[in-house]
Design an enzyme around this catalytic site. Sequence first.
Site, PDB file in Angstrom:
ATOM      1  N   HIS A  59       0.884  -1.166   0.000  1.00 49.89           N
ATOM      2  CA  HIS A  59       0.000   0.000   0.000  1.00 49.89           C
ATOM      3  C   HIS A  59       0.925   1.220   0.000  1.00 49.89           C
ATOM      4  CE1 HIS A  59      -2.539  -3.033   2.291  1.00 49.89           C
ATOM      5  NE2 HIS A  59      -3.191  -2.844   1.161  1.00 49.89           N
ATOM      6  N   GLU A  62       2.447   3.583   3.208  1.00 51.49           N
ATOM      7  CA  GLU A  62       3.018   2.940   4.397  1.00 51.49           C
ATOM      8  C   GLU A  62       4.467   3.395   4.575  1.00 51.49           C
ATOM      9  OE1 GLU A  62       0.606  -1.202   4.516  1.00 51.49           O
ATOM     10  OE2 GLU A  62       1.847  -0.882   2.764  1.00 51.49           O
ATOM     11  N   HIS A 151       3.877  -3.454   6.802  1.00 49.08           N
ATOM     12  CA  HIS A 151       2.697  -2.633   6.560  1.00 49.08           C
ATOM     13  C   HIS A 151       2.456  -1.640   7.696  1.00 49.08           C
ATOM     14  CE1 HIS A 151       0.576  -4.815   3.174  1.00 49.08           C
ATOM     15  NE2 HIS A 151       1.543  -5.656   3.482  1.00 49.08           N
ATOM     16  N   GLU A 215       2.312  -5.745  10.791  1.00 52.58           N
ATOM     17  CA  GLU A 215       1.597  -4.471  10.936  1.00 52.58           C
ATOM     18  C   GLU A 215       2.307  -3.643  11.998  1.00 52.58           C
ATOM     19  OE1 GLU A 215      -0.801  -3.212   9.237  1.00 52.58           O
ATOM     20  OE2 GLU A 215      -1.511  -4.925   8.062  1.00 52.58           O
TER      21      GLU A 215
END
Length: 335
Positions: A59, A62, A151, A215
């Site tokens: 994405h 990020e 991420h 994450e």
Amino acid sequence: MLALGKLLELTLAGREPAEKTQLTVEGVRMRWLGEGALEVRPPDARDTGMDLLLSAGIHGNETAPIELLDELLHGIARGEIKPCVRILFLFGNPEAIRKGERYIEQDVNRLFNGRHELSSGTEALRACELERLAATFFSMPGRTRLHYDLHTAIRGSKIEQFALYPYKEGRKHSRTELARIHAAGMDAVLLQSKTSITFTAYTYEQLDAEAFTLELGKARPFGQNQQVNLTRLEAGLKHIIEGTEPPLDSTALDGLQVFSVAREIIKHSDAFRLHLPADIENFAELSKGYLLAEDLADTRWTVEEEGARIIFPNPKVKNGLRAGILIVPADAAKL
């Protein structure tokens, strides 16, 4: 510093390097493979037999993990970090990275495991290219394969740094790898229960790599990641890269919170409604009986599980995609 160490600068500018291959004074080879893609190969005498894929920016916005990979590359290019493993650095969605957007037309991390063949556009082509780069990188037999896809999320989280571990039928999750990510700062792990269409699902299921989606906090613009503490992850990656890891204790999972997927909430139509506050955080607890979502044909998702929590709630996804995951605590002792 070698010019190829400035992969992020090249990617942001949309430029190709004048030299595609460069060597450090110690014989580490850096090879540009395409936009946002760089292979690092240690001297044969120092090679420990691991292939490490580090990806970020699947994405585009990020920025914290992108900046982390940029720092590692700079250290290698300056000779300050001395690799003992082969590394493939990938910046996943260059166009979205340049624009500071999460994606341009569609979510790249929902286009793997062949899903890109059912779609079109530049991001589908990029997912196909990322699969090709990963498959080529992991094609050498007899080597350890490890993939970390880094991420940041669109919302805050009650557990800021956590991992998602893909699933493949008949394959056991590795306690040693769980100990490794826990040592690198991951406070929780979500064990997937079915095959998926993410990048790590592809490398785990198709390329036999150990693979984790990491994450690392909330997405912010470049230069505004002071609140994202990646010290432990950076140290852990340097240890892996330089072959200086302390022995991994597969029993040392104390403090690692383990969750499993109870259900996925799938958005089927434009009538879909997610009954959660817009600012709800990942890992927020939900009480039994709570009406979580509704869709066409009287479809209703009601919380039935004890200790249920929600992660990645997003009612704006395209129809047919996941709009949230309902998770429950799992027993680490059973891994």
